[in-house]
Design a protein around this motif. Sequence first.
Motif, PDB file in Angstrom:
ATOM      1  N   THR A  58      62.591  29.419 -12.949  1.00 57.30           N
ATOM      2  CA  THR A  58      62.238  30.052 -14.135  1.00 57.30           C
ATOM      3  C   THR A  58      62.884  27.883 -14.536  1.00 57.30           C
ATOM      4  N   PRO A  59      62.188  27.908 -16.499  1.00 59.53           N
ATOM      5  CA  PRO A  59      62.822  27.489 -17.038  1.00 59.53           C
ATOM      6  C   PRO A  59      64.224  27.290 -17.638  1.00 59.53           C
ATOM      7  N   MET A  60      65.115  28.875 -17.595  1.00 65.68           N
ATOM      8  CA  MET A  60      66.018  28.668 -17.252  1.00 65.68           C
ATOM      9  C   MET A  60      66.670  28.072 -15.951  1.00 65.68           C
ATOM     10  N   GLY A  61      66.235  28.381 -15.309  1.00 72.48           N
ATOM     11  CA  GLY A  61      66.869  28.190 -13.863  1.00 72.48           C
ATOM     12  C   GLY A  61      66.848  26.218 -13.653  1.00 72.48           C
ATOM     13  N   GLU A  62      65.371  25.940 -14.240  1.00 71.88           N
ATOM     14  CA  GLU A  62      65.350  24.407 -13.924  1.00 71.88           C
ATOM     15  C   GLU A  62      66.245  23.461 -14.690  1.00 71.88           C
ATOM     16  N   VAL A  63      66.965  24.353 -15.574  1.00 68.75           N
ATOM     17  CA  VAL A  63      67.993  23.687 -16.734  1.00 68.75           C
ATOM     18  C   VAL A  63      68.925  23.938 -15.745  1.00 68.75           C
ATOM     19  N   PHE A  64      69.216  25.131 -15.241  1.00 73.58           N
ATOM     20  CA  PHE A  64      70.699  25.577 -14.648  1.00 73.58           C
ATOM     21  C   PHE A  64      70.418  24.077 -12.989  1.00 73.58           C
ATOM     22  N   GLN A  65      69.437  24.113 -13.092  1.00 73.05           N
ATOM     23  CA  GLN A  65      69.087  23.148 -11.589  1.00 73.05           C
ATOM     24  C   GLN A  65      69.888  21.631 -12.051  1.00 73.05           C
ATOM     25  N   ARG A  66      69.744  21.651 -13.156  1.00 72.66           N
ATOM     26  CA  ARG A  66      69.857  19.844 -13.328  1.00 72.66           C
ATOM     27  C   ARG A  66      71.628  20.054 -13.370  1.00 72.66           C
ATOM     28  N   ARG A  67      72.337  20.852 -13.992  1.00 77.06           N
ATOM     29  CA  ARG A  67      73.687  21.038 -14.392  1.00 77.06           C
ATOM     30  C   ARG A  67      74.556  20.811 -12.661  1.00 77.06           C
ATOM     31  N   ALA A  68      73.887  22.039 -12.148  1.00 80.18           N
ATOM     32  CA  ALA A  68      74.189  22.145 -10.554  1.00 80.18           C
ATOM     33  C   ALA A  68      74.486  21.158  -9.683  1.00 80.18           C
ATOM     34  N   ALA A  69      73.207  20.528  -9.706  1.00 82.92           N
ATOM     35  CA  ALA A  69      72.949  19.509  -8.715  1.00 82.92           C
ATOM     36  C   ALA A  69      74.112  18.043  -9.629  1.00 82.92           C
ATOM     37  N   SER A  70      74.282  18.323 -10.310  1.00 74.26           N
ATOM     38  CA  SER A  70      75.043  16.988 -11.134  1.00 74.26           C
ATOM     39  C   SER A  70      76.588  17.324 -10.263  1.00 74.26           C
ATOM     40  N   VAL A  71      76.752  18.835 -10.960  1.00 75.79           N
ATOM     41  CA  VAL A  71      78.095  19.333 -10.214  1.00 75.79           C
ATOM     42  C   VAL A  71      78.091  19.121  -8.867  1.00 75.79           C
ATOM     43  N   ARG A  72      76.950  18.568  -8.272  1.00 76.17           N
ATOM     44  CA  ARG A  72      77.403  18.834  -6.732  1.00 76.17           C
ATOM     45  C   ARG A  72      77.683  17.143  -6.436  1.00 76.17           C
ATOM     46  N   SER A  73      76.714  16.443  -6.849  1.00 78.96           N
ATOM     47  CA  SER A  73      76.526  15.369  -6.184  1.00 78.96           C
ATOM     48  C   SER A  73      78.203  14.648  -6.714  1.00 78.96           C
ATOM     49  N   ASP A  74      78.963  14.919  -8.125  1.00 80.24           N
ATOM     50  CA  ASP A  74      80.228  14.892  -8.545  1.00 80.24           C
ATOM     51  C   ASP A  74      81.030  14.998  -7.382  1.00 80.24           C
ATOM     52  N   LEU A  75      81.352  16.491  -6.798  1.00 81.74           N
ATOM     53  CA  LEU A  75      81.858  16.707  -5.889  1.00 81.74           C
ATOM     54  C   LEU A  75      82.164  15.743  -5.012  1.00 81.74           C
ATOM     55  N   ARG A  76      80.885  15.517  -4.276  1.00 84.91           N
ATOM     56  CA  ARG A  76      80.250  15.306  -3.296  1.00 84.91           C
ATOM     57  C   ARG A  76      80.946  13.206  -3.624  1.00 84.91           C
ATOM     58  N   ARG A  77      80.365  12.679  -4.327  1.00 83.34           N
ATOM     59  CA  ARG A  77      81.109  11.281  -5.033  1.00 83.34           C
ATOM     60  C   ARG A  77      82.866  11.595  -4.712  1.00 83.34           C
ATOM     61  N   ALA A  78      84.151  12.677  -5.202  1.00 85.69           N
ATOM     62  CA  ALA A  78      84.360  12.694  -5.816  1.00 85.69           C
ATOM     63  C   ALA A  78      85.536  12.409  -4.071  1.00 85.69           C
ATOM     64  N   GLN A  79      85.002  13.755  -3.536  1.00 82.42           N
ATOM     65  CA  GLN A  79      86.163  13.849  -2.802  1.00 82.42           C
ATOM     66  C   GLN A  79      86.007  12.211  -1.199  1.00 82.42           C
ATOM     67  N   GLU A  80      84.183  11.236  -1.633  1.00 84.29           N
ATOM     68  CA  GLU A  80      84.371  10.251  -1.322  1.00 84.29           C
ATOM     69  C   GLU A  80      84.801   9.017  -1.190  1.00 84.29           C
ATOM     70  N   GLU A  81      85.517   8.936  -2.909  1.00 84.86           N
ATOM     71  CA  GLU A  81      86.453   8.364  -3.508  1.00 84.86           C
ATOM     72  C   GLU A  81      87.500   8.832  -3.137  1.00 84.86           C
ATOM     73  N   ILE A  82      88.100   9.751  -3.129  1.00 90.16           N
ATOM     74  CA  ILE A  82      89.209   9.691  -2.304  1.00 90.16           C
ATOM     75  C   ILE A  82      89.603   9.359  -0.689  1.00 90.16           C
ATOM     76  N   ASP A  83      88.294   9.589   0.064  1.00 89.59           N
ATOM     77  CA  ASP A  83      88.682   9.106   1.356  1.00 89.59           C
ATOM     78  C   ASP A  83      88.589   7.593   1.215  1.00 89.59           C
ATOM     79  N   GLN A  84      87.509   6.793   0.274  1.00 93.21           N
ATOM     80  CA  GLN A  84      87.782   5.601   0.253  1.00 93.21           C
ATOM     81  C   GLN A  84      88.882   5.073   0.311  1.00 93.21           C
ATOM     82  N   LEU A  85      89.412   5.548  -1.083  1.00 95.68           N
ATOM     83  CA  LEU A  85      89.922   4.893  -1.505  1.00 95.68           C
ATOM     84  C   LEU A  85      92.119   5.138  -0.392  1.00 95.68           C
ATOM     85  N   ARG A  86      91.294   5.990   0.730  1.00 99.23           N
ATOM     86  CA  ARG A  86      92.239   5.913   1.678  1.00 99.23           C
ATOM     87  C   ARG A  86      92.232   5.050   2.770  1.00 99.23           C
TER      88      ARG A  86
END
Length: 301
Positions: A58-86
């Motif tokens: 739905t239109p509301m679903g499309e809005v939420f998808q953008r934010r949810a995708a951003s959260v998922r990307s940020d979490l993946r990036r955070a894990q990879e950043e920690i791993d790479q710093l190690r």
Amino acid sequence: MKLNSLRDFLTVAERGSLRAAARSLGVAQPALTRSIQELERELGVVLFERRARGVHLTPMGEVFQRRAASVRSDLRRAQEEIDQLRGETHGHLTVCLSSVPHIALLPNALRPFRTRYPKVMLNVIDAVFPRVEASLLDGTIDCYIGPPPEEIPGETAMEKLFDNTRVILGRKGHPLAHARSLRELVDAEWITTSITHKAEEELGPLFAKHGLPAPKLVMQAQSALSFLVAMAYSDMLMMLPVQWVQFPLWRDVLAVIPVEEVLPAPPVCILYRTGLPLTPAAEYFCDMMRRASMHMHTLAD
């Protein structure tokens, strides 16, 4: 809000059906349905429209998808950043490059990047900024390198690598190869790289500036392969960054028509999101592209 709920929602949105999403996640369909329903109750909106052949946002679903995708990307990036710093060298890196950094920078940056991060999966997208703006802002793409947009989005930072110029290109042996001005090219057929619905925006102002009629635009394309094939097997011309003729693989196919007019080009820049640091792998890739761009300054001098 549970992270599993975001995972479930994004999988259903990407797969287009509860059944396909359940198979992908390895969970029972009723459990997935309950997860989506709980998320909808928590948000107070309907996220999916149920249809006979799957579900649609739905239109509301499309809005939420953008934010949810951003959260998922940020979490993946955070894990990879920690791993790479190690000291780990695995992870994912998604970059978007226009044709110029593909041709002029990537050849010198790729080998040292692969040496430093041999286990990082590198995903390279061939496009210009308007096509990937949303993906950069939601974190799907780590960085973009190419000509900048006219207006820089508020959530992004821009770093200029080098200024650029253009040339007129056609096939070797082109009948207009001896032309020395745009005036001698007014009857030529042109390919445009404009991504807007107004293809004349790219060449039209240049011709008008010199008091010439509008160019004959007969083809519009964004793919480097399309450019190469079209020019090699026709008499169509293009105005492209000078790096095109400097690239060894195409020197035997394309030739410059050295017109006297100055043909300006936008600079090549790096764009990335503000407020969220690049992972070590992404920062190293950008460093290698910066280092490769120093050669461009040498050529300009």
